[in-house]
Design a protein around this motif. Structure first.
Motif, PDB file in Angstrom:
ATOM      1  N   THR A 143      -6.848   2.106   9.133  1.00  0.00           N
ATOM      2  CA  THR A 143      -7.788   1.009   8.936  1.00  0.00           C
ATOM      3  C   THR A 143      -8.118   0.855   7.461  1.00  0.00           C
ATOM      4  O   THR A 143      -8.123  -0.262   6.923  1.00  0.00           O
ATOM      5  CB  THR A 143      -9.076   1.250   9.742  1.00  0.00           C
ATOM      6  OG1 THR A 143      -8.733   1.350  11.130  1.00  0.00           O
ATOM      7  CG2 THR A 143     -10.080   0.130   9.546  1.00  0.00           C
TER       8      THR A 143
ATOM      9  N   SER B 268      -5.262  -0.646   5.571  1.00  0.00           N
ATOM     10  CA  SER B 268      -5.074  -2.086   5.751  1.00  0.00           C
ATOM     11  C   SER B 268      -5.839  -2.905   4.708  1.00  0.00           C
ATOM     12  O   SER B 268      -5.572  -4.087   4.540  1.00  0.00           O
ATOM     13  CB  SER B 268      -5.465  -2.514   7.167  1.00  0.00           C
ATOM     14  OG  SER B 268      -6.860  -2.444   7.337  1.00  0.00           O
TER      15      SER B 268
ATOM     16  N   LEU C 147      -0.881  -6.299  10.032  1.00  0.00           N
ATOM     17  CA  LEU C 147      -0.994  -6.013   8.604  1.00  0.00           C
ATOM     18  C   LEU C 147      -0.015  -6.884   7.808  1.00  0.00           C
ATOM     19  O   LEU C 147      -0.367  -7.439   6.766  1.00  0.00           O
ATOM     20  CB  LEU C 147      -0.731  -4.528   8.332  1.00  0.00           C
ATOM     21  CG  LEU C 147      -0.909  -4.052   6.902  1.00  0.00           C
ATOM     22  CD1 LEU C 147      -2.327  -4.303   6.423  1.00  0.00           C
ATOM     23  CD2 LEU C 147      -0.586  -2.571   6.812  1.00  0.00           C
TER      24      LEU C 147
END
Length: 183
Positions: free
Chosen positions: A43, A46, A118
């Motif tokens: 996360t 990203s 992504l």
């Protein structure tokens, strides 16, 4: 850069390096972490592209549309050199991949969806930022340096939005209603 051909080669190499760093960074996180820590690491990863892109725009915005636009490339080269020199202080990472399991992660649908999202985010972010600054300049007459700064701030706002969506997901919100809010 005095030649358009040389500029095109430099941009091609920059694009190849971007893909290599994004791909290898994600792969490294996938083979060196697991469980909740892996989710948190991916996360955070990203946000690398939009934050890096925004800071890159902010760094070179003063050079945009000016007589010394080449200074933006030199500034990026300086940042790259400093970052490259820090490689020697990175910690050693122990990969947890056994023989023949390197591609096993590709059978995980959630990992594939994350990679696709992504990639789409990067494509949309870079495309919007690249075209947006020119659009603001040519259609609305906003100075090119200022329009680049505006696009950088928009990119950072997207990162803030990602954190809000992440917070919502950890609080039990379903993905589809959140997606509806974004549209």
């Amino acid at each position: 850069v005095s030649s358009f051909g040389l500029l095109r080669v430099a941009l091609l190499l920059e694009g190849i390096a971007l893909v290599a760093v994004l791909t290898s960074g994600m792969t490294l996180l996938m083979i060196s972490t697991e469980g909740r820590r892996q989710v948190q690491a991916l996360t955070l990863w990203s946000t690398v592209m939009p934050v890096g892109y925004a800071f890159g725009l902010l760094l070179v915005a003063p050079f945009a549309g000016g007589a010394h636009w080449q200074g933006g490339f030199l500034l990026h080269a300086g940042v790259l050199l400093v970052l490259a020199l820090t490689v020697v202080v990175l910690p050693a990472v122990r990969a947890r991949v056994g023989a023949g399991t390197g591609f096993a992660v590709l059978r995980n649908v959630r990992v594939l969806r994350f990679g696709l999202s992504l990639s789409m985010s990067a494509l949309a972010g870079i495309g919007t930022s690249a075209v947006g600054a020119l659009y603001l300049n040519q259609v609305h007459g906003i100075e090119l340096a200022r329009s680049a700064q505006m696009m950088a701030l928009a990119s950072l706002a997207g990162v803030a939005g990602s954190f809000v969506v992440g917070w919502m997901l950890t609080r039990g919100w379903a993905g589809l209603p959140i997606g509806g809010l974004l549209v």
